[in-house]
Design a protein around this motif. Structure first.
Motif, PDB file in Angstrom:
ATOM      1  N   GLY A   1      27.888  41.442  35.265  1.00 61.22           N
ATOM      2  CA  GLY A   1      27.448  42.247  36.009  1.00 61.22           C
ATOM      3  C   GLY A   1      28.226  43.259  36.650  1.00 61.22           C
ATOM      4  O   GLY A   1      29.120  43.593  36.376  1.00 61.22           O
ATOM      5  N   ILE A   2      27.758  44.240  38.177  1.00 61.15           N
ATOM      6  CA  ILE A   2      28.232  45.287  38.871  1.00 61.15           C
ATOM      7  C   ILE A   2      29.275  44.906  39.561  1.00 61.15           C
ATOM      8  O   ILE A   2      29.372  43.971  40.377  1.00 61.15           O
ATOM      9  CB  ILE A   2      27.638  45.846  38.939  1.00 61.15           C
ATOM     10  N   LEU A   3      30.884  44.956  39.391  1.00 67.99           N
ATOM     11  CA  LEU A   3      31.954  44.780  39.834  1.00 67.99           C
ATOM     12  C   LEU A   3      32.399  45.331  41.668  1.00 67.99           C
ATOM     13  O   LEU A   3      31.996  46.637  41.637  1.00 67.99           O
ATOM     14  CB  LEU A   3      32.832  44.943  38.857  1.00 67.99           C
ATOM     15  N   ALA A   4      31.631  44.682  42.697  1.00 65.60           N
ATOM     16  CA  ALA A   4      32.365  45.400  44.123  1.00 65.60           C
ATOM     17  C   ALA A   4      33.072  44.660  45.099  1.00 65.60           C
ATOM     18  O   ALA A   4      32.848  43.738  44.872  1.00 65.60           O
ATOM     19  CB  ALA A   4      30.428  45.450  44.578  1.00 65.60           C
ATOM     20  N   GLY A   5      33.172  45.019  45.512  1.00 65.06           N
ATOM     21  CA  GLY A   5      33.422  44.325  46.754  1.00 65.06           C
ATOM     22  C   GLY A   5      35.638  44.045  46.718  1.00 65.06           C
ATOM     23  O   GLY A   5      36.542  43.718  47.501  1.00 65.06           O
ATOM     24  N   ARG A   6      36.081  45.065  45.768  1.00 67.19           N
ATOM     25  CA  ARG A   6      37.345  44.789  45.605  1.00 67.19           C
ATOM     26  C   ARG A   6      37.684  45.008  46.422  1.00 67.19           C
ATOM     27  O   ARG A   6      38.928  44.685  47.002  1.00 67.19           O
ATOM     28  CB  ARG A   6      37.755  46.579  44.418  1.00 67.19           C
ATOM     29  N   PRO A   7      37.420  45.720  47.411  1.00 71.59           N
ATOM     30  CA  PRO A   7      38.121  46.268  48.699  1.00 71.59           C
ATOM     31  C   PRO A   7      38.738  45.031  49.865  1.00 71.59           C
ATOM     32  O   PRO A   7      39.729  44.752  50.010  1.00 71.59           O
ATOM     33  CB  PRO A   7      37.672  47.071  49.635  1.00 71.59           C
ATOM     34  N   PHE A   8      37.674  44.190  49.846  1.00 68.10           N
ATOM     35  CA  PHE A   8      37.830  42.758  50.500  1.00 68.10           C
ATOM     36  C   PHE A   8      38.854  42.045  49.473  1.00 68.10           C
ATOM     37  O   PHE A   8      39.641  40.704  50.248  1.00 68.10           O
ATOM     38  CB  PHE A   8      36.479  42.001  50.462  1.00 68.10           C
ATOM     39  N   PHE A   9      39.065  41.939  48.034  1.00 63.81           N
ATOM     40  CA  PHE A   9      39.566  41.129  47.767  1.00 63.81           C
ATOM     41  C   PHE A   9      41.045  41.138  47.494  1.00 63.81           C
ATOM     42  O   PHE A   9      41.958  40.832  47.618  1.00 63.81           O
ATOM     43  CB  PHE A   9      38.815  41.211  45.576  1.00 63.81           C
ATOM     44  N   ASP A  10      41.390  42.970  47.429  1.00 67.43           N
ATOM     45  CA  ASP A  10      42.512  43.199  47.714  1.00 67.43           C
ATOM     46  C   ASP A  10      43.248  43.289  48.999  1.00 67.43           C
ATOM     47  O   ASP A  10      44.586  42.890  48.814  1.00 67.43           O
ATOM     48  CB  ASP A  10      42.393  44.739  47.374  1.00 67.43           C
TER      49      ASP A  10
ATOM     50  N   ARG B   1      40.671  31.192  47.056  1.00 70.67           N
ATOM     51  CA  ARG B   1      39.114  31.035  46.319  1.00 70.67           C
ATOM     52  C   ARG B   1      38.254  31.716  47.771  1.00 70.67           C
ATOM     53  O   ARG B   1      37.003  32.030  47.439  1.00 70.67           O
ATOM     54  CB  ARG B   1      38.692  29.878  47.322  1.00 70.67           C
ATOM     55  N   VAL B   2      38.761  32.503  48.622  1.00 67.93           N
ATOM     56  CA  VAL B   2      37.887  33.502  49.675  1.00 67.93           C
ATOM     57  C   VAL B   2      38.160  34.618  48.990  1.00 67.93           C
ATOM     58  O   VAL B   2      37.292  35.241  49.067  1.00 67.93           O
ATOM     59  CB  VAL B   2      39.794  33.739  50.898  1.00 67.93           C
ATOM     60  N   ALA B   3      38.685  35.112  48.204  1.00 64.32           N
ATOM     61  CA  ALA B   3      38.930  36.572  47.981  1.00 64.32           C
ATOM     62  C   ALA B   3      37.395  36.289  46.396  1.00 64.32           C
ATOM     63  O   ALA B   3      36.584  37.324  46.479  1.00 64.32           O
ATOM     64  CB  ALA B   3      39.952  37.090  46.770  1.00 64.32           C
ATOM     65  N   LEU B   4      37.787  35.389  45.360  1.00 62.88           N
ATOM     66  CA  LEU B   4      36.979  35.194  44.966  1.00 62.88           C
ATOM     67  C   LEU B   4      35.903  34.780  45.226  1.00 62.88           C
ATOM     68  O   LEU B   4      34.215  35.710  44.237  1.00 62.88           O
ATOM     69  CB  LEU B   4      36.673  33.750  43.714  1.00 62.88           C
ATOM     70  N   ASN B   5      34.785  34.099  46.284  1.00 67.57           N
ATOM     71  CA  ASN B   5      33.909  33.866  47.342  1.00 67.57           C
ATOM     72  C   ASN B   5      33.466  35.154  47.252  1.00 67.57           C
ATOM     73  O   ASN B   5      31.919  35.407  46.903  1.00 67.57           O
ATOM     74  CB  ASN B   5      34.081  32.865  47.928  1.00 67.57           C
TER      75      ASN B   5
END
Length: 290
Positions: free
Chosen positions: A54-63, A97-101
């Motif tokens: 897939g396409i990686l998206a959402g890194r700002p939220f994960f970080d 779990r918050v970051a991965l979800n």
């Protein structure tokens, strides 16, 4: 695991976006952190693995999840091993779990958006592909972000963005012209007005009332194409500037069937963010002996 282009979509996020992260963490751990007690506060390192394509998206939220918890995220950039996170063991698991979800949902939307866009382009569609406002309450920013990373237009972000007049607005005001006139009186010149119509007659009323976008709702096949072409031909020399939007029931499997024509400017769909399969990630702590 592919990434988007060099564009830094994180620069689009508003200054207030990070305020929701502590709320997410508080929701996930409202009282005692039993698992955190088990692992303790010794410094550890965890690896973020991508387990599906897939396409990686959402890194700002994960970080940001791990920044709030005092952990440090390092980017790996590999196709499978995406990142490392360093911090106290209990805090790594507190944010897991918050970051991965968030990452899985955002990446899933980005991936679905790219697939839909590619299918539309392969079918010959040259116009705008857009997601809809049928997003999850409280999670809209993440979902719209995923659309943008995937390469599609986010359509209107909220009720204060573009003015969209649907059937309820028309019925409440009595007519298409009345609804458009009322909207224009407060929207001014800076906001477009998009009118959902059920027939060619309503489309003509909306165009002549000065609407900017005409949504041909739930029209499909040759009927949609004939109506779109007819409207463009009718007003070609009338000095009317408008876009035609196709919407309603458009999915990856049917985008090429009766929705692609040069007379159609926009295809809008909720298929890229409703019931979208997530991209699978896992976060694994290194053994204590490492």
């Amino acid at each position: 695991m592919s990434t988007s282009s060099a564009a830094n979509f994180a620069d689009l996020l508003p200054p207030s976006w990070a305020q929701v992260i502590p709320q997410w963490l508080a929701e996930d751990c409202p009282s005692f952190d039993y698992g955190g007690f088990v692992v303790g506060s010794a410094p550890r390192e965890a690896t973020l693995w991508a387990k599906s394509a897939g396409i990686l998206a959402g890194r700002p939220f994960f970080d940001e999840v791990f920044r709030v918890l005092g952990c440090e995220v390092g980017k790996k950039g590999e196709k499978v091993k995406v990142a490392t996170v360093k911090g106290e063991a209990r805090k790594l698991l507190l944010g897991e779990r918050v970051a991965l979800n968030t990452l899985a949902r955002c990446s899933g939307i980005a991936t679905a958006s790219r697939r839909f866009l590619d299918a539309a382009r392969a079918a010959g569609f040259k116009g705008i592909v857009a997601g809809t406002r049928k997003t999850t309450p409280g999670f809209r920013l993440v979902e719209k972000y995923g659309m943008l990373v995937g390469g599609v237009d986010a359509h209107r972000y909220d009720l204060s963005s573009m003015v969209m007049l649907k059937d309820n607005h028309i019925w409440s005001t009595g007519s298409v012209p009345a609804a458009v006139a009322s909207a224009r009186s407060v929207a001014g010149f800076s906001l477009r007005i998009d009118v959902e119509v059920q027939s060619v007659q309503e489309a003509c009323e909306a165009i002549e009332a000065g609407a900017d976008v005409i949504m041909l709702d739930n029209m499909e096949g040759q009927t949609l194409i004939d109506n779109a072409r007819g409207l463009k031909e009718k007003y070609a020399n009338a000095g009317r500037q408008f876009l035609l939007e196709s919407s309603g029931g458009i999915e990856l499997g049917n985008v090429k069937d009766g929705h692609v024509d040069d007379a159609i400017d926009i295809i809008s769909t909720s298929a890229i963010h409703q019931s979208t399969q997530h991209v699978d990630f896992s976060l694994k702590l290194l053994p204590a002996s490492s």
